[in-house]
Write a protein that holds these residues in place. Structure first.
Motif, PDB file in Angstrom:
ATOM      1  N   PRO A   1       1.696   7.212   3.385  1.00 45.48           N
ATOM      2  CA  PRO A   1       0.710   6.774   2.411  1.00 45.48           C
ATOM      3  C   PRO A   1      -0.649   7.436   2.662  1.00 45.48           C
ATOM      4  O   PRO A   1      -1.126   7.495   3.779  1.00 45.48           O
ATOM      5  CB  PRO A   1       0.638   5.267   2.631  1.00 45.48           C
TER       6      PRO A   1
ATOM      7  N   SER B   1       0.823  -1.208   0.000  1.00 53.56           N
ATOM      8  CA  SER B   1       0.000   0.000   0.000  1.00 53.56           C
ATOM      9  C   SER B   1       0.862   1.266   0.000  1.00 53.56           C
ATOM     10  O   SER B   1       0.352   2.352  -0.265  1.00 53.56           O
ATOM     11  CB  SER B   1      -0.939   0.017   1.215  1.00 53.56           C
TER      12      SER B   1
ATOM     13  N   PRO C   1       3.595   4.001  -1.396  1.00 55.67           N
ATOM     14  CA  PRO C   1       3.917   4.467  -2.747  1.00 55.67           C
ATOM     15  C   PRO C   1       5.157   3.775  -3.331  1.00 55.67           C
ATOM     16  O   PRO C   1       6.193   3.684  -2.660  1.00 55.67           O
ATOM     17  CB  PRO C   1       4.186   5.963  -2.563  1.00 55.67           C
ATOM     18  N   SER C   2       5.024   3.251  -4.527  1.00 59.49           N
ATOM     19  CA  SER C   2       6.117   2.623  -5.286  1.00 59.49           C
ATOM     20  C   SER C   2       6.717   1.387  -4.622  1.00 59.49           C
ATOM     21  O   SER C   2       7.793   0.944  -5.007  1.00 59.49           O
ATOM     22  CB  SER C   2       7.224   3.627  -5.588  1.00 59.49           C
TER      23      SER C   2
ATOM     24  N   LYS D   1       9.463   9.640  -2.056  1.00 60.68           N
ATOM     25  CA  LYS D   1       8.470   8.612  -1.745  1.00 60.68           C
ATOM     26  C   LYS D   1       8.124   8.559  -0.263  1.00 60.68           C
ATOM     27  O   LYS D   1       7.284   7.786   0.140  1.00 60.68           O
ATOM     28  CB  LYS D   1       8.983   7.245  -2.183  1.00 60.68           C
TER      29      LYS D   1
END
Length: 139
Positions: A127, A26, A28-29, A123
């Motif tokens: 989230p 979940s 990012p990236s 990043k």
């Protein structure tokens, strides 16, 4: 010599592994890659790796990096849940058992912290967090 792929020994273990997978992916990236016969989760580098009875261990766990002092504090507070994992434990990584009544809230926070430690700078946002406009920017 390649490592054999590790498998959960029952449905409860597999559900726990799947839950860790959902949390990790979940972010990012974040990606998953099999290494040493186990799922690892990466954001450039590894931020979490499974320990599914690895080398004959009697547990299913996830292993994560942590800030200095966190490992010692958690292991001392609850050694039945947290442990110093082989190989990476000397670098402050923490083993978290997920096969016996894990504290999913605490584990999610450890996974988020591990992700933020490892993920490249752009990043690292939490989230789901919204980006804030800098007040010094002109419209």
């Amino acid at each position: 010599m390649s490592h054999p792929i590790k498998r959960a020994s029952n449905k409860a273990e597999q559900r726990a592994i799947d839950r860790v997978r959902r949390i990790c992916l979940s972010f990012p990236s974040a990606t998953e890659k099999l290494a040493w016969g186990e799922p690892t989760f990466r954001a450039g580098k590894i931020f979490a790796m499974m320990d599914t009875h690895h080398h004959g261990a009697n547990h299913v766990a996830v292993v994560v990096p942590a800030e200095l002092g966190v490992q010692e504090t958690l292991v001392k507070a609850d050694p039945s849940r947290y442990f110093v994992p082989p190989y990476v434990g000397v670098k402050g990584w923490i083993g978290v058992r997920i096969d016996e009544s894990p504290d999913w809230g605490a584990l999610k926070e450890l996974l988020q912290d591990a992700y933020r430690l490892i993920a490249p700078e752009p990043k690292r946002r939490r989230p789901g967090a919204k980006r804030r406009r800098l007040t010094s920017q002109k419209r």
